[in-house]
Design an enzyme around this catalytic site. Structure first.
Site, PDB file in Angstrom:
ATOM      1  N   HIS A 103      19.365 -18.768  40.058  1.00  9.26           N
ATOM      2  CA  HIS A 103      20.645 -18.530  40.727  1.00  9.26           C
ATOM      3  C   HIS A 103      21.484 -19.796  40.710  1.00  9.26           C
ATOM      4  O   HIS A 103      20.953 -20.909  40.853  1.00  9.26           O
ATOM      5  CB  HIS A 103      20.411 -18.072  42.159  1.00  9.26           C
ATOM      6  CG  HIS A 103      19.425 -16.949  42.273  1.00  9.26           C
ATOM      7  ND1 HIS A 103      19.671 -15.701  41.770  1.00  9.26           N
ATOM      8  CD2 HIS A 103      18.178 -16.909  42.809  1.00  9.26           C
ATOM      9  CE1 HIS A 103      18.618 -14.919  42.005  1.00  9.26           C
ATOM     10  NE2 HIS A 103      17.704 -15.637  42.628  1.00  9.26           N
ATOM     11  N   GLU A 120      17.119 -19.237  48.474  1.00  4.88           N
ATOM     12  CA  GLU A 120      16.320 -18.184  49.095  1.00  4.88           C
ATOM     13  C   GLU A 120      14.926 -18.682  49.446  1.00  4.88           C
ATOM     14  O   GLU A 120      14.495 -19.754  49.009  1.00  4.88           O
ATOM     15  CB  GLU A 120      16.216 -16.972  48.166  1.00  4.88           C
ATOM     16  CG  GLU A 120      15.559 -17.262  46.837  1.00  4.88           C
ATOM     17  CD  GLU A 120      15.690 -16.106  45.849  1.00  4.88           C
ATOM     18  OE1 GLU A 120      16.118 -15.016  46.239  1.00  4.88           O
ATOM     19  OE2 GLU A 120      15.345 -16.304  44.667  1.00  4.88           O
ATOM     20  N   HIS A 178      12.446 -18.748  38.290  1.00  3.02           N
ATOM     21  CA  HIS A 178      11.418 -18.106  39.108  1.00  3.02           C
ATOM     22  C   HIS A 178      11.308 -16.616  38.791  1.00  3.02           C
ATOM     23  O   HIS A 178      12.203 -16.027  38.170  1.00  3.02           O
ATOM     24  CB  HIS A 178      11.735 -18.276  40.598  1.00  3.02           C
ATOM     25  CG  HIS A 178      13.028 -17.646  41.022  1.00  3.02           C
ATOM     26  ND1 HIS A 178      14.248 -18.295  40.939  1.00  3.02           N
ATOM     27  CD2 HIS A 178      13.320 -16.420  41.535  1.00  3.02           C
ATOM     28  CE1 HIS A 178      15.212 -17.511  41.378  1.00  3.02           C
ATOM     29  NE2 HIS A 178      14.675 -16.354  41.750  1.00  3.02           N
ATOM     30  N   ARG A 198      19.581 -13.704  34.618  1.00  2.00           N
ATOM     31  CA  ARG A 198      18.315 -13.246  34.051  1.00  2.00           C
ATOM     32  C   ARG A 198      18.154 -13.893  32.678  1.00  2.00           C
ATOM     33  O   ARG A 198      19.040 -13.763  31.815  1.00  2.00           O
ATOM     34  CB  ARG A 198      18.330 -11.718  33.935  1.00  2.00           C
ATOM     35  CG  ARG A 198      17.026 -11.088  33.499  1.00  2.00           C
ATOM     36  CD  ARG A 198      17.160  -9.573  33.322  1.00  2.00           C
ATOM     37  NE  ARG A 198      17.569  -8.919  34.540  1.00  2.00           N
ATOM     38  CZ  ARG A 198      18.659  -8.152  34.647  1.00  2.00           C
ATOM     39  NH1 ARG A 198      19.458  -7.965  33.612  1.00  2.00           N
ATOM     40  NH2 ARG A 198      18.961  -7.579  35.793  1.00  2.00           N
TER      41      ARG A 198
END
Length: 322
Positions: A103, A120, A178, A198
């Site tokens: 991200h 996150e 990740h 992605r």
């Protein structure tokens, strides 16, 4: 009207990699066998949560914020984020591996997507034997080496794998590559953002036979190519106490394992409080009402609350504030 503890209707998302644990373990009202995400508390445009309990039932989170921002969110939160709810809360069930992704940070996300970035954290609620997460690289990588690995289909050789069990917690800062591995059920706390780059999807095809879109070029300038061991969260687990897990600029998360009742004076908090129940059940009371939650449920306590009482004999809770 007083802001009693608020529960919300889950927003359920089918995913190519989803399974049945949200239904079988967390008792979500699901018929599909590929539900991957339950958005518990969301201010994401197009996916705004709605209250499911009490007199505000059916009212959207955004409507409540628009009318009573400081009472609900806290003055300091409003000063920083305006009337945007700053956190997205999810439960995620990965029957298959998620795509390898990352991200962007706030600066890139604002420039490219008019969005927040996406920092996150994950709390593992259930993991099949041998289940793993991918978190970061297993060595320092040059950009050219990374590009070559994509061209040669050898990216997996550069990944760092972490075998997980219940209670393991990970902090995923922006730029860190990740993926959630097959067999993992987890709670996710993140900035309000749905921006994901992605970079590898195991060459899978969707139900129409198409490869999913990759974001190779966008990701190139957003990736942190260095190997870092800054992701595993080591936290104390003192019972009947508030144990700090993560304290970052975007959210603070504590772990509570309670075999006895707990009273908290939150008059100086100046932030809403979110409780995610990751085990057992509890009854949570603020100044104006009491609501029960069980494993797999989430509630929001308004910032104007002066005290919070938790009545339980065995709950595990994630407590989230700003």
């Amino acid at each position: 009207m007083a802001l009693y503890p608020l529960k919300f209707t889950p927003i359920l998302k089918e995913r190519l990699w989803g399974g049945t644990k949200l239904k079988d373990v967390l008792r979500k009202p699901i018929e599909s066998d590929i539900t991957g995400e339950s958005w518990e508390l969301s201010g994401v445009r197009g996916d705004i949560s709605e209250v499911s309990n009490g007199v505000f039932s059916g009212t959207s989170l955004q409507a409540l914020i628009n009318e009573r921002a400081e009472e609900l969110l806290g003055k300091s939160v409003v000063e920083r984020f305006g009337k945007d709810f700053p956190i997205l809360i999810k439960f995620i069930d990965a029957k298959q591996d998620l795509s390898i992704q990352l991200h962007p940070n706030d600066e890139l996300a604002k420039k490219r997507h008019d969005s927040f970035g996406k920092t996150e954290m994950w709390y593992v609620m259930d993991a099949d034997p041998g289940a793993k997460l991918i978190v970061g690289f297993n060595k320092d990588v040059e950009k050219e080496e990374y590009v070559e690995s994509l061209e040669n289909d050898t990216l997996l050789d550069l990944m760092n794998y972490e075998e997980v069990t219940e209670g393991d917690t990970f902090f995923i800062n922006t730029g860190k590559i990740h993926a959630i591995g097959a067999g993992v059920l987890l709670a996710e706390i993140q900035q309000t953002s749905d921006v994901t780059y992605r970079v590898f999807d195991f060459n899978r095809r969707d139900k129409n036979g198409n490869l999913r879109e990759l974001h190779t070029d966008l990701a190139m300038d957003a990736i942190d190519y260095s190997k870092k061991d800054d992701f595993k969260v080591n936290y104390s687990n003192k019972q009947d106490a508030v144990n700090e897990m993560v304290d970052c600029p975007y959210f603070k998360t504590n772990f509570l394992e309670l075999n006895d009742n707990l009273d908290q004076d939150v008059s100086e908090r100046d932030s809403f409080t979110i409780y995610m129940c990751v085990g057992g059940e509890a009854e949570i009371t603020n100044d104006w009402g009491s609501v029960s939650i069980k494993k797999g449920e989430t509630l929001l306590v308004a910032a104007e609350s002066k005290s919070i009482h938790i009545d339980t004999k065995g709950a595990k809770l994630l407590e989230v504030t700003i």
